[in-house]
Write a protein that holds these residues in place. Structure first.
Motif, PDB file in Angstrom:
ATOM      1  N   ILE A 183      10.882  30.621  95.063  1.00 15.59           N
ATOM      2  CA  ILE A 183      10.613  30.390  96.490  1.00 15.59           C
ATOM      3  C   ILE A 183      11.669  31.079  97.346  1.00 15.59           C
ATOM      4  O   ILE A 183      11.350  31.765  98.329  1.00 15.59           O
ATOM      5  CB  ILE A 183      10.572  28.877  96.780  1.00 15.59           C
ATOM      6  N   VAL A 184      12.942  30.903  96.970  1.00 12.91           N
ATOM      7  CA  VAL A 184      14.036  31.539  97.713  1.00 12.91           C
ATOM      8  C   VAL A 184      13.921  33.059  97.646  1.00 12.91           C
ATOM      9  O   VAL A 184      14.127  33.750  98.653  1.00 12.91           O
ATOM     10  CB  VAL A 184      15.397  31.061  97.171  1.00 12.91           C
ATOM     11  N   ALA A 185      13.563  33.581  96.475  1.00 12.11           N
ATOM     12  CA  ALA A 185      13.408  35.034  96.335  1.00 12.11           C
ATOM     13  C   ALA A 185      12.291  35.561  97.223  1.00 12.11           C
ATOM     14  O   ALA A 185      12.432  36.620  97.862  1.00 12.11           O
ATOM     15  CB  ALA A 185      13.135  35.387  94.872  1.00 12.11           C
ATOM     16  N   GLU A 186      11.176  34.821  97.296  1.00 13.99           N
ATOM     17  CA  GLU A 186      10.056  35.249  98.145  1.00 13.99           C
ATOM     18  C   GLU A 186      10.447  35.209  99.619  1.00 13.99           C
ATOM     19  O   GLU A 186      10.159  36.147 100.378  1.00 13.99           O
ATOM     20  CB  GLU A 186       8.834  34.366  97.888  1.00 13.99           C
ATOM     21  N   ALA A 187      11.128  34.142 100.038  1.00 19.37           N
ATOM     22  CA  ALA A 187      11.568  34.034 101.435  1.00 19.37           C
ATOM     23  C   ALA A 187      12.585  35.116 101.763  1.00 19.37           C
ATOM     24  O   ALA A 187      12.546  35.714 102.858  1.00 19.37           O
ATOM     25  CB  ALA A 187      12.148  32.654 101.693  1.00 19.37           C
ATOM     26  N   SER A 188      13.497  35.406 100.843  1.00 16.97           N
ATOM     27  CA  SER A 188      14.507  36.449 101.071  1.00 16.97           C
ATOM     28  C   SER A 188      13.853  37.814 101.216  1.00 16.97           C
ATOM     29  O   SER A 188      14.231  38.608 102.094  1.00 16.97           O
ATOM     30  CB  SER A 188      15.512  36.466  99.911  1.00 16.97           C
ATOM     31  N   ALA A 189      12.873  38.090 100.367  1.00 14.93           N
ATOM     32  CA  ALA A 189      12.166  39.377 100.445  1.00 14.93           C
ATOM     33  C   ALA A 189      11.420  39.513 101.766  1.00 14.93           C
ATOM     34  O   ALA A 189      11.386  40.598 102.367  1.00 14.93           O
ATOM     35  CB  ALA A 189      11.201  39.508  99.271  1.00 14.93           C
ATOM     36  N   LEU A 190      10.846  38.419 102.227  1.00 10.66           N
ATOM     37  CA  LEU A 190      10.156  38.458 103.517  1.00 10.66           C
ATOM     38  C   LEU A 190      11.129  38.745 104.648  1.00 10.66           C
ATOM     39  O   LEU A 190      10.845  39.544 105.543  1.00 10.66           O
ATOM     40  CB  LEU A 190       9.435  37.128 103.766  1.00 10.66           C
ATOM     41  N   PHE A 191      12.293  38.109 104.615  1.00 12.19           N
ATOM     42  CA  PHE A 191      13.290  38.356 105.659  1.00 12.19           C
ATOM     43  C   PHE A 191      13.738  39.817 105.645  1.00 12.19           C
ATOM     44  O   PHE A 191      13.843  40.454 106.709  1.00 12.19           O
ATOM     45  CB  PHE A 191      14.494  37.433 105.486  1.00 12.19           C
ATOM     46  N   GLU A 192      13.980  40.352 104.464  1.00 11.70           N
ATOM     47  CA  GLU A 192      14.405  41.752 104.359  1.00 11.70           C
ATOM     48  C   GLU A 192      13.315  42.694 104.853  1.00 11.70           C
ATOM     49  O   GLU A 192      13.607  43.796 105.335  1.00 11.70           O
ATOM     50  CB  GLU A 192      14.772  42.081 102.910  1.00 11.70           C
ATOM     51  N   MET A 225      18.248  25.353 100.698  1.00 11.44           N
ATOM     52  CA  MET A 225      18.305  26.657 100.031  1.00 11.44           C
ATOM     53  C   MET A 225      17.613  27.737 100.861  1.00 11.44           C
ATOM     54  O   MET A 225      18.133  28.835 101.026  1.00 11.44           O
ATOM     55  CB  MET A 225      17.678  26.555  98.645  1.00 11.44           C
ATOM     56  N   VAL A 226      16.447  27.422 101.395  1.00 12.76           N
ATOM     57  CA  VAL A 226      15.693  28.417 102.164  1.00 12.76           C
ATOM     58  C   VAL A 226      16.346  28.664 103.518  1.00 12.76           C
ATOM     59  O   VAL A 226      16.491  29.809 103.963  1.00 12.76           O
ATOM     60  CB  VAL A 226      14.223  27.982 102.330  1.00 12.76           C
ATOM     61  N   ALA A 227      16.786  27.603 104.184  1.00 12.64           N
ATOM     62  CA  ALA A 227      17.414  27.751 105.497  1.00 12.64           C
ATOM     63  C   ALA A 227      18.723  28.523 105.409  1.00 12.64           C
ATOM     64  O   ALA A 227      19.143  29.163 106.388  1.00 12.64           O
ATOM     65  CB  ALA A 227      17.654  26.386 106.131  1.00 12.64           C
ATOM     66  N   SER A 228      19.370  28.491 104.249  1.00 11.24           N
ATOM     67  CA  SER A 228      20.661  29.162 104.071  1.00 11.24           C
ATOM     68  C   SER A 228      20.519  30.657 103.830  1.00 11.24           C
ATOM     69  O   SER A 228      21.531  31.369 103.778  1.00 11.24           O
ATOM     70  CB  SER A 228      21.423  28.523 102.905  1.00 11.24           C
ATOM     71  N   ILE A 229      19.311  31.167 103.681  1.00 16.01           N
ATOM     72  CA  ILE A 229      19.114  32.602 103.449  1.00 16.01           C
ATOM     73  C   ILE A 229      19.695  33.410 104.595  1.00 16.01           C
ATOM     74  O   ILE A 229      20.452  34.356 104.398  1.00 16.01           O
ATOM     75  CB  ILE A 229      17.607  32.914 103.272  1.00 16.01           C
ATOM     76  N   ASN A 230      19.349  33.026 105.831  1.00 13.31           N
ATOM     77  CA  ASN A 230      19.872  33.698 107.011  1.00 13.31           C
ATOM     78  C   ASN A 230      19.566  32.837 108.229  1.00 13.31           C
ATOM     79  O   ASN A 230      18.443  32.327 108.346  1.00 13.31           O
ATOM     80  CB  ASN A 230      19.252  35.092 107.188  1.00 13.31           C
ATOM     81  N   PRO A 231      20.509  32.665 109.143  1.00 16.93           N
ATOM     82  CA  PRO A 231      20.245  31.827 110.321  1.00 16.93           C
ATOM     83  C   PRO A 231      19.155  32.384 111.227  1.00 16.93           C
ATOM     84  O   PRO A 231      18.635  31.656 112.079  1.00 16.93           O
ATOM     85  CB  PRO A 231      21.599  31.775 111.038  1.00 16.93           C
TER      86      PRO A 231
END
Length: 442
Positions: A183-192, A225-231
């Motif tokens: 889940i974190v990897a998917e959210a991080s990829a979306l942010f990038e 975990m998800v909120a900590s990816i990027n503010p």
């Protein structure tokens, strides 16, 4: 199969179905298929369906009837029914709609390429087996439904609450959660990739739970975990069950500025008698206590809900209790429906659908009218405030205006200036309608 290149999809029902359609297109894209927005170009038409209400199923059945004429003109066209209706109505669909080529349940999307090949050879492609493990965690969805700013992430599948009126446990199977790192990897990829908001999806997201080795992750921990990816990445979630809305989760929302101040908390009825009959496993007093706790810890939080009018044996007193609960909470928005008996649910087996249709309609109208007043008041309360708005797109009414949502999930329209989708803007709210806030850049 090389000739079957273009796939046209239509999605019915909830956000989970839109997320599933993106998974379907990801699976197919790896096997030589591509999506098209033009139905006349399609070699394959797939309807991703919903069974939660009879009206949703009737829309699909009417659509299938219209598609039958396309099949007559183009016999090589493949037509498929995916999702909950495929699971619930396989035999009926095969009997009544012989032109359907594929019937695929929500846990069988990995088999679609093989099933399409089977259908192309003249056989029906059918798989409606439910799985206790499938989460599609390793599949990166093709964001066909997205605006490039917001996206859905399914964090779990299935449900085992067994509300007496609901067909979901029987069409989507046992509740199971995805591994948090996926889940974190998917959210991080979306942010990038430029996305600035994700919505974590599940039939009951706050029952999310993952255990592996020494790891024990519940929903509040996943949210951290998800909120900590990027503010700059906003995080939303849907849908919560009132019995599981914990203080721990509310405190996590309060702790992170980028977790949106908006909670969807379906109440369904304000009557304890009806709630017990629905097997909702909370009381009116408990629900109101949870609302009070949200208001205490998140005073700026928007609260939305679902309400069913005319459930089995509902009296006028039960209905009035629902209206009074709506007043007490002051919901910002609500999804409101007449009770629709679903075959094979506990309610259909045990209770008579005995509220006359005209009374259901009248009660629903009263609920809708009250909610319109509450929604307007909710928007009026925003006037004079300055809100951070995530810009999603140009306004439908004017290219000179942009639109986006506040943390409270309120649609806001304002002059475009030099801003673009995906940026944040501080907007002072000047006026409103019951559906939209109108403001200016500050």
């Amino acid at each position: 199969m090389s000739k079957l290149r273009k796939v046209f999809t239509e999605t019915y029902g909830c956000q989970m179905n839109f997320s599933d359609t993106e998974i379907v297109m990801s699976v197919l894209s790896e096997h030589g298929f591509t999506g098209t927005s033009e139905i006349k170009e399609a070699d394959v038409i797939l309807l991703n369906t919903c069974s939660i209400r009879d009206n949703a199923e009737q829309r699909v059945l009417n659509r299938l009837q219209a598609l039958s004429s396309m099949k007559k003109k183009n016999p090589s066209l493949l037509i498929g029914v995916l999702g909950c209706m495929a699971e619930r109505m396989k035999s009926q669909l095969l009997e009544d709609k012989p032109y359907i080529d594929l019937i695929v349940g929500p846990d069988a999307y990995r088999d679609l390429p093989a099933l399409l090949e089977q259908a192309d050879s003249g056989q029906k492609g059918i798989n409606v087996l439910l799985s206790a493990e499938e989460t599609y965690a390793d599949i990166q969805p093709v964001r066909t439904q997205s605006d490039g700013v917001t996206a859905f992430i399914s964090i779990m599948r299935g449900c085992q609450n067994f509300c007496s009126y609901c067909v979901v446990p029987y069409t989507r199977g046992k509740e199971r959660s995805r591994a948090p790192e996926t889940i974190v990897a998917e959210a991080s990829a979306l942010f990038e990739a430029g996305y600035r908001e994700v919505t974590l999806l599940g039939q009951n997201v706050n029952s999310y739970h993952w255990e592996e080795n020494d790891s024990n992750i519940d929903f509040p921990a996943l949210m951290i975990m998800v909120a900590s990816i990027n503010p700059l990445l906003r995080v939303r979630f849907a849908t919560s069950h009132p019995k599981d809305i914990s203080d721990a989760l509310i405190k996590v929302i309060a702790r992170f500025d980028n977790i949106c101040n908006s909670i969807h908390l379906p109440v369904q009825s304000g009557s304890d008698r009806i709630l017990e009959k629905m097997n909702r496993r909370y009381t009116r007093a408990y629900y109101l206590e949870r609302i009070a706790r949200i208001r205490e810890l998140l005073p700026d939080c928007a609260i939305t809900t679902d309400i069913i009018a005319g459930f089995c044996s509902e009296t006028e007193e039960d209905h009035q209790q629902t209206l009074s609960l709506m007043q007490a909470v002051g919901f910002d928005y609500a999804f409101m429906f007449k009770y629709s008996e679903r075959p094979d649910t506990p309610a259909a087996k045990r209770f008579e659908d005995d509220v006359p249709e005209e009374i259901k309609t009248r009660r629903l109208e009263e609920i809708i009218n009250l909610q319109q007043k509450l929604s307007l008041q909710s928007h009026k309360n925003e006037i004079g405030k300055t809100r951070s708005v995530l810009i999603e797109k140009r306004s439908k009414r004017s290219a000179e205006q942009l639109s986006g949502r506040t943390s409270q999930n309120k649609m806001t329209v304002f002059p475009a200036a030099d801003l673009q989708a995906g940026q944040y803007a501080n907007i002072k709210i000047l006026r409103c309608t019951a559906a939209t806030l109108i403001g200016e850049l500050v």
